[in-house]
Design a protein around this motif. Structure first.
Motif, PDB file in Angstrom:
ATOM      1  N   ILE A   1       0.828 -15.498  -2.279  1.00 40.17           N
ATOM      2  CA  ILE A   1       1.465 -15.407  -0.968  1.00 40.17           C
ATOM      3  C   ILE A   1       0.575 -16.116   0.049  1.00 40.17           C
TER       4      ILE A   1
ATOM      5  N   TYR B   1       5.767 -18.112  -0.651  1.00 43.98           N
ATOM      6  CA  TYR B   1       5.187 -17.456  -1.811  1.00 43.98           C
ATOM      7  C   TYR B   1       5.725 -18.111  -3.072  1.00 43.98           C
TER       8      TYR B   1
ATOM      9  N   LEU C   1       1.093  -4.729   1.163  1.00 45.50           N
ATOM     10  CA  LEU C   1       1.115  -4.929  -0.286  1.00 45.50           C
ATOM     11  C   LEU C   1       0.521  -3.731  -1.018  1.00 45.50           C
TER      12      LEU C   1
ATOM     13  N   VAL D   1       1.994 -12.932  -8.066  1.00 39.90           N
ATOM     14  CA  VAL D   1       2.541 -13.813  -7.042  1.00 39.90           C
ATOM     15  C   VAL D   1       1.404 -14.316  -6.155  1.00 39.90           C
TER      16      VAL D   1
ATOM     17  N   ILE E   1       7.788  -8.864   2.790  1.00 39.12           N
ATOM     18  CA  ILE E   1       6.502  -9.310   3.333  1.00 39.12           C
ATOM     19  C   ILE E   1       6.721 -10.560   4.184  1.00 39.12           C
TER      20      ILE E   1
ATOM     21  N   CYS F   1       0.958  -2.777  -4.973  1.00 40.99           N
ATOM     22  CA  CYS F   1       0.433  -4.040  -5.493  1.00 40.99           C
ATOM     23  C   CYS F   1      -1.096  -3.966  -5.589  1.00 40.99           C
TER      24      CYS F   1
ATOM     25  N   ILE G   1       2.206  -7.500  -8.910  1.00 40.84           N
ATOM     26  CA  ILE G   1       3.312  -6.709  -8.391  1.00 40.84           C
ATOM     27  C   ILE G   1       3.712  -5.660  -9.428  1.00 40.84           C
TER      28      ILE G   1
ATOM     29  N   ILE H   1       8.543  -8.547  -2.461  1.00 41.20           N
ATOM     30  CA  ILE H   1       7.988  -9.699  -1.754  1.00 41.20           C
ATOM     31  C   ILE H   1       8.815 -10.087  -0.547  1.00 41.20           C
ATOM     32  N   GLU H   2      10.141  -9.956  -0.629  1.00 41.07           N
ATOM     33  CA  GLU H   2      10.993 -10.355   0.487  1.00 41.07           C
ATOM     34  C   GLU H   2      10.756  -9.513   1.732  1.00 41.07           C
TER      35      GLU H   2
ATOM     36  N   MET I   1      10.417  -7.440  -8.227  1.00 43.22           N
ATOM     37  CA  MET I   1       9.379  -8.238  -7.582  1.00 43.22           C
ATOM     38  C   MET I   1       9.915  -8.924  -6.343  1.00 43.22           C
ATOM     39  N   ASN I   2      11.122  -9.520  -6.456  1.00 45.45           N
ATOM     40  CA  ASN I   2      11.700 -10.207  -5.311  1.00 45.45           C
ATOM     41  C   ASN I   2      11.913  -9.272  -4.138  1.00 45.45           C
TER      42      ASN I   2
END
Length: 316
Positions: free
Chosen positions: A288, A278, A302, A286, A273, A307, A203, A270-271, A266-267
């Motif tokens: 996933i 994950y 991503l 990370v 996705i 990413c 990430i 990812i949140e 990062m959070n």
């Protein structure tokens, strides 16, 4: 006699795997079903259907560019050049080979040739698709990609294929036939388990220092927006004297062992996705877990967010 005492029926929409050792007769059975081989005894009843065939080895001496080859094949069944080009474009996008359409076939990789072989068969609008060892010579990522693409085809399309690999048998077949010494020794339905793709990705991270970074191109836009939003939120809280559950001195940047700004960015990435779950596996990496049927879309999300993917694994 290669095949003997064979008795079976295959119905529209079935996905049938023919398995067996080398020389067992599985490829011969595949070709007999499709009418490529004719029976020397007994009787084979075939519906009046259109058959597409993908050989195990794509011809090596074809000097056409990939698109020119597909146009030539397409003209055997399509009525107009416009229709041919449209269908080639659609399948090229589906099988992720658009960038190779102007590449000579003899310069293409094994995986690209294999996809070209499948597309040439699909251009015939087959009711029955025959594939002889379609995963031979492909790397693990290409195998998973091809499997996902075969699963994305219309459900009513009948697919019969020979295979050794459990990946294709378990991932595509709803029926398995095993041939030994020219005889069918096993024929049964399978219970397909739901498949999941485990994606390991790096990430993009960046410390929040000073003013928000300016967005200079598409690759950094997502990262810049996220960092800028977080910084502005922190500034507002500081100005209003608010607290958010962690000790924060007015005018100072929050910190948790020096890593909190990284984790925030990062959070937030990812949140967005739609993953099953994950977990972080490093300071900027990370893992996933996503449903296999959604993996292509999530991989694209991503990559769009900057990413980098460094591992793909399929599990059930």
């Amino acid at each position: 006699m290669i095949l003997k005492e064979i008795s079976l029926s295959i119905f529209q929409g079935e996905k049938v795997a023919i398995t067996g050792n080398n020389g067992s007769g599985k490829s011969s059975l595949l070709k007999l079903i499709g009418g490529i081989f004719e029976e020397t005894a007994g009787q084979v009843k075939r519906s009046y259907i259109n058959v597409g065939y993908v050989p195990e080895h794509f011809p090596e001496n074809i000097r056409f560019k990939l698109q020119d080859y597909l146009i030539l094949v397409g003209k055997m069944t399509c009525k107009s050049d416009e229709d041919i080009l449209k269908r080639i474009g659609n399948y090229a996008e589906l099988f992720a080979i658009t960038d190779f359409l102007t590449t000579p076939l003899n310069h293409c990789s094994k995986g690209t040739k294999q996809k070209a072989g499948i597309i040439q068969a699909l251009l015939k609008k087959p009711d029955l698709l025959l594939l002889d060892e379609p995963l031979t010579g492909l790397d693990d990522n290409a195998k998973i990609e091809l499997l996902n693409q075969l699963n994305s085809l219309q459900r009513e399309k009948t697919i019969i294929f020979t295979a050794h690999e459990p990946l294709l048998i378990e991932g595509l077949a709803d029926r398995v036939i095993t041939v030994e010494s020219g005889r069918i020794i096993y024929d049964a339905k399978t219970n397909k388990k739901e498949k999941f793709i485990y994606i390991k990705a790096k990430i993009p991270t960046r410390e929040i220092i000073g003013p928000s970074p300016k967005v200079v191109d598409d690759k950094t836009s997502c990262q810049g927006e996220l960092i800028g939003m977080e910084e502005r939120r922190l500034q507002r809280e500081q100005n209003e004297g608010e607290t958010t559950g962690s000790s924060r001195a007015r005018g100072k940047r929050p910190s948790r062992n020096g890593n909190q700004p990284h984790v925030m960015v990062m959070n937030q990435i990812i949140e967005e996705i739609p993953a099953v779950t994950y977990k972080f596996i490093g300071p900027d990496s990370v893992e996933i877990i996503v449903p296999a049927q959604e993996s292509d879309e999530i991989l694209a999300m991503l990559l769009k967010r900057g990413c980098s993917i460094f591992e793909l694994t399929e599990k059930r």
